[in-house]
Design an enzyme around this catalytic site. Structure first.
Site, PDB file in Angstrom:
ATOM      1  N   THR A 156       0.832  -1.205   0.000  1.00  0.00           N
ATOM      2  CA  THR A 156       0.000   0.000   0.000  1.00  0.00           C
ATOM      3  C   THR A 156       0.861   1.247   0.000  1.00  0.00           C
ATOM      4  O   THR A 156       1.964   1.267   0.547  1.00  0.00           O
ATOM      5  CB  THR A 156      -0.882   0.050   1.265  1.00  0.00           C
ATOM      6  OG1 THR A 156      -0.041   0.137   2.420  1.00  0.00           O
ATOM      7  CG2 THR A 156      -1.746  -1.185   1.387  1.00  0.00           C
ATOM      8  N   THR A 199       4.614   2.387   1.391  1.00  0.00           N
ATOM      9  CA  THR A 199       5.366   1.129   1.464  1.00  0.00           C
ATOM     10  C   THR A 199       5.578   0.555   0.068  1.00  0.00           C
ATOM     11  O   THR A 199       6.676   0.105  -0.280  1.00  0.00           O
ATOM     12  CB  THR A 199       4.629   0.110   2.347  1.00  0.00           C
ATOM     13  OG1 THR A 199       4.346   0.696   3.610  1.00  0.00           O
ATOM     14  CG2 THR A 199       5.470  -1.138   2.538  1.00  0.00           C
ATOM     15  N   LYS A 219      -6.004 -14.030  14.003  1.00  0.00           N
ATOM     16  CA  LYS A 219      -7.089 -14.986  14.285  1.00  0.00           C
ATOM     17  C   LYS A 219      -6.880 -16.270  13.504  1.00  0.00           C
ATOM     18  O   LYS A 219      -7.188 -17.368  13.993  1.00  0.00           O
ATOM     19  CB  LYS A 219      -8.440 -14.361  13.947  1.00  0.00           C
ATOM     20  CG  LYS A 219      -9.614 -15.308  14.164  1.00  0.00           C
ATOM     21  CD  LYS A 219     -10.957 -14.628  13.967  1.00  0.00           C
ATOM     22  CE  LYS A 219     -12.093 -15.626  14.218  1.00  0.00           C
ATOM     23  NZ  LYS A 219     -13.423 -14.984  14.172  1.00  0.00           N
ATOM     24  N   HIS A 229      18.719  -1.531  51.962  1.00  0.00           N
ATOM     25  CA  HIS A 229      17.515  -2.243  52.369  1.00  0.00           C
ATOM     26  C   HIS A 229      16.324  -1.299  52.549  1.00  0.00           C
ATOM     27  O   HIS A 229      15.622  -1.332  53.562  1.00  0.00           O
ATOM     28  CB  HIS A 229      17.770  -3.055  53.635  1.00  0.00           C
ATOM     29  CG  HIS A 229      18.801  -4.124  53.453  1.00  0.00           C
ATOM     30  ND1 HIS A 229      18.688  -5.107  52.499  1.00  0.00           N
ATOM     31  CD2 HIS A 229      19.973  -4.346  54.096  1.00  0.00           C
ATOM     32  CE1 HIS A 229      19.748  -5.907  52.562  1.00  0.00           C
ATOM     33  NE2 HIS A 229      20.549  -5.459  53.513  1.00  0.00           N
ATOM     34  N   ASN A 265       7.298   2.918  61.493  1.00  0.00           N
ATOM     35  CA  ASN A 265       7.299   4.222  62.149  1.00  0.00           C
ATOM     36  C   ASN A 265       8.673   4.864  61.977  1.00  0.00           C
ATOM     37  O   ASN A 265       9.676   4.252  62.314  1.00  0.00           O
ATOM     38  CB  ASN A 265       7.002   4.074  63.628  1.00  0.00           C
ATOM     39  CG  ASN A 265       5.553   3.782  63.922  1.00  0.00           C
ATOM     40  OD1 ASN A 265       4.658   4.301  63.266  1.00  0.00           O
ATOM     41  ND2 ASN A 265       5.315   2.960  64.928  1.00  0.00           N
TER      42      ASN A 265
END
Length: 535
Positions: free
Chosen positions: A38, A41, A142, A289, A432
């Site tokens: 197309t 391209t 598909k 850590h 905390n």
């Protein structure tokens, strides 16, 4: 039918023309494949001297409506969807003059790239929504039992190699692999479009009802947190970066040298990078850590590193260094030669050539360059069993002008600058969290304790250890707490260890007790009105 399918006819229509001419030429020269194509391209293939049939000759209809309609035709989709093992399908194809297509090569209009331009118009964005491309990909995928479909130029070589091995055929396993890739591609493409459209439409109802995330695999990691756990790292697919990514993210940074990052390296580097970019002034964080064992802001980035390292040299061994400025040779010399610090990862916006040359002598050191520094992502995601938690990222955005000062003594300007530093670092400590600082360095950290008094004791002990090690006078400490004090015992402990000013959210029903304790100890306390838990 057999699992190998010979390719006799191919339809090629691509936006990304990388390698497409050579691919088409090999199909024709080596296997005698008929090429249909197309627009641009077709012109590129034809200009290279490769025989090509324009799509309008194949369908008998011209491209129309500014190219919006060119492949949406029964002769295209019938050629892709017809089951080769169905006598009825083959009869109907013959009856309607449908020539079967065995290979589809399609990649899509660059919608994501188009809308990434802040100047893009709505009309231009709409024109970059590909219709024919996804339709062909989905039809071919598909029918992967019979049709090979390539949506990524990276697959050209593998398909050609297999065709050379099989006499011009592809195997079912290859077609299945490419089938999966197609639906991943179209899903990500549609997600990018839907997210962009929703962002443009102020009248779209409840756009947050469904969160769509598209991820692309970056690499398999050696293992996860522990050797018995498998792990993989993904990045947000194009068009989905804004879900939970910053302009200069960890995943996507340039790894200049070193071994591949481990799962734990990623976690620690992320925590360090997120914390250090809270600062506008030069700042360095050394993290181990998930907790900042060293943190400092200074007049230049090397001084910030020196102060961060001095916070806790023992814990800094094997840690992560994060800097919010370009790393110079002097900083590398300090950690590599002067301190002889073992570093797992260093992450920064950039490095001088001399710094990179020196770090190359440590080939296992992982050196990451983000290309810049910002204030981080806006959203963070965490998986939990059966779902995902989504929240805004916790940035320290409080305006000091909104702080309140409930104690008799107000902080001095110097104390206030120290408290603002401690407040930012404390956000990066596991709750905390208590952070004790002096001279804009986080010299004492109490992370992750079940009660806040233990966190306070731990932070103060580490601060005093720092003073003894560095020959600094004890006391005159600033303290930040990520959440309010439930009882005055926190203040009493901090006062006993030389804390003279405190910053915390406030909001406890016993705030009056903490205020009274501060007044008794002549401590200045600031309420920010915002909490910064980090779990």
């Amino acid at each position: 039918m057999g699992s190998d399918v010979k390719i006799a006819r191919a339809l090629i229509s691509v936006t990304d023309k990388t390698g497409v001419v050579d691919f088409a030429r090999t199909l024709v020269d080596d296997f005698g494949v008929e090429i249909i194509s197309t627009g641009g391209t077709a012109r590129a293939i034809e200009d290279a001297g490769v025989p090509v049939t324009p799509i309008e000759e194949f369908t008998g209809y011209p491209e129309m409506m500014d190219g919006r309609v060119k492949t949406l035709h029964p002769k295209v989709h019938g050629a892709l969807l017809a089951r080769r093992d169905s006598e009825q399908h083959m009869q109907e194809a013959a009856q309607h003059g449908i020539k079967l297509i065995d290979l589809v090569v399609v990649n899509l209009y660059e919608f994501e790239k188009t809308v990434a331009n802040p100047e893009v118009t709505f009309a231009d964005a709409i024109e970059h929504i590909d219709i024919g491309g996804p339709s062909m990909l989905r039809s071919a995928a598909k029918n992967a039992a019979s049709v090979t479909v390539i949506s990524d130029p990276a697959d050209y070589d593998a398909v050609l190699a297999e065709m050379h091995e099989t006499g011009g055929c592809t195997t079912l396993s290859t077609r299945r692999r490419l089938q999966v890739k197609v639906y991943q591609t179209t899903a990500a493409y549609d997600t990018a479009i839907s997210r962009w459209l929703a962002a443009q439409a102020s009248d779209v109802a409840d756009t947050s009802a469904k969160l769509e995330i598209s991820l692309e695999k970056v690499d398999d990691l050696r293992y996860g947190e522990n050797p018995q756990q498998k792990a993989t790292v993904y990045r947000f697919a194009e068009g989905c970066e804004n879900t939970a990514s910053s302009q200069f993210p960890l995943v996507g940074s340039e790894q200049i040298q070193g071994k591949p990052l481990s799962y734990n390296n990623y976690l620690d580097a992320d925590a360090a990078w997120n914390l250090v970019r809270e600062f506008d002034e030069p700042a360095c964080v050394i993290l181990k850590h998930q907790n900042p064992c060293g943190s400092a802001a200074a007049e230049d980035i090397t001084a910030a590193y020196d102060r961060a390292f001095a916070c806790d040299p023992k814990s800094a061994f094997g840690g992560i260094i994060a800097c919010n400025r370009e790393v110079p040779y002097e900083l590398v010399e300090h950690f590599a030669d002067q301190n002889k610090q073992f570093v797992e990862v260093i992450i920064a916006p950039s490095y001088t050539a001399e710094a990179l040359e020196r770090m190359a002598k440590r080939p296992n050191l992982r050196v990451l360059a983000t290309g810049g520094v910002d204030h981080g992502a806006q959203v963070e995601l965490r998986s939990v069993d059966g779902g995902m938690l989504v929240q805004e990222v916790d940035h320290v955005t409080e305006d000091p002008a909104t702080f309140t000062f409930p104690t008799d003594r107000k902080p001095t300007d110097a104390e206030m600058a120290e408290l603002e530093f401690a407040w930012k670092v404390c956000k990066g400590v596991k709750s905390n969290a208590i952070l004790v600082s002096k001279g804009k360095a986080g010299i004492g950290m109490g992370p992750g304790q079940p009660n806040r008094v233990d966190s306070a004791l731990l932070a103060c002990e580490r601060a005093e250890d720092f003073c003894e090690r560095e020959g600094v006078e004890k006391g005159g400490f600033a303290c930040a707490s990520d959440a309010f004090f439930p009882f005055r015992d926190n203040v009493d402990v901090l006062a006993e260890h030389g804390v003279t000013c405190i910053i915390q959210p406030g909001g406890s029903k016993r705030d009056d007790e903490s205020i009274q304790a501060c007044n008794e100890h002549n401590i200045a306390m600031v309420f920010t009105g915002a909490r910064h838990f980090r779990h």
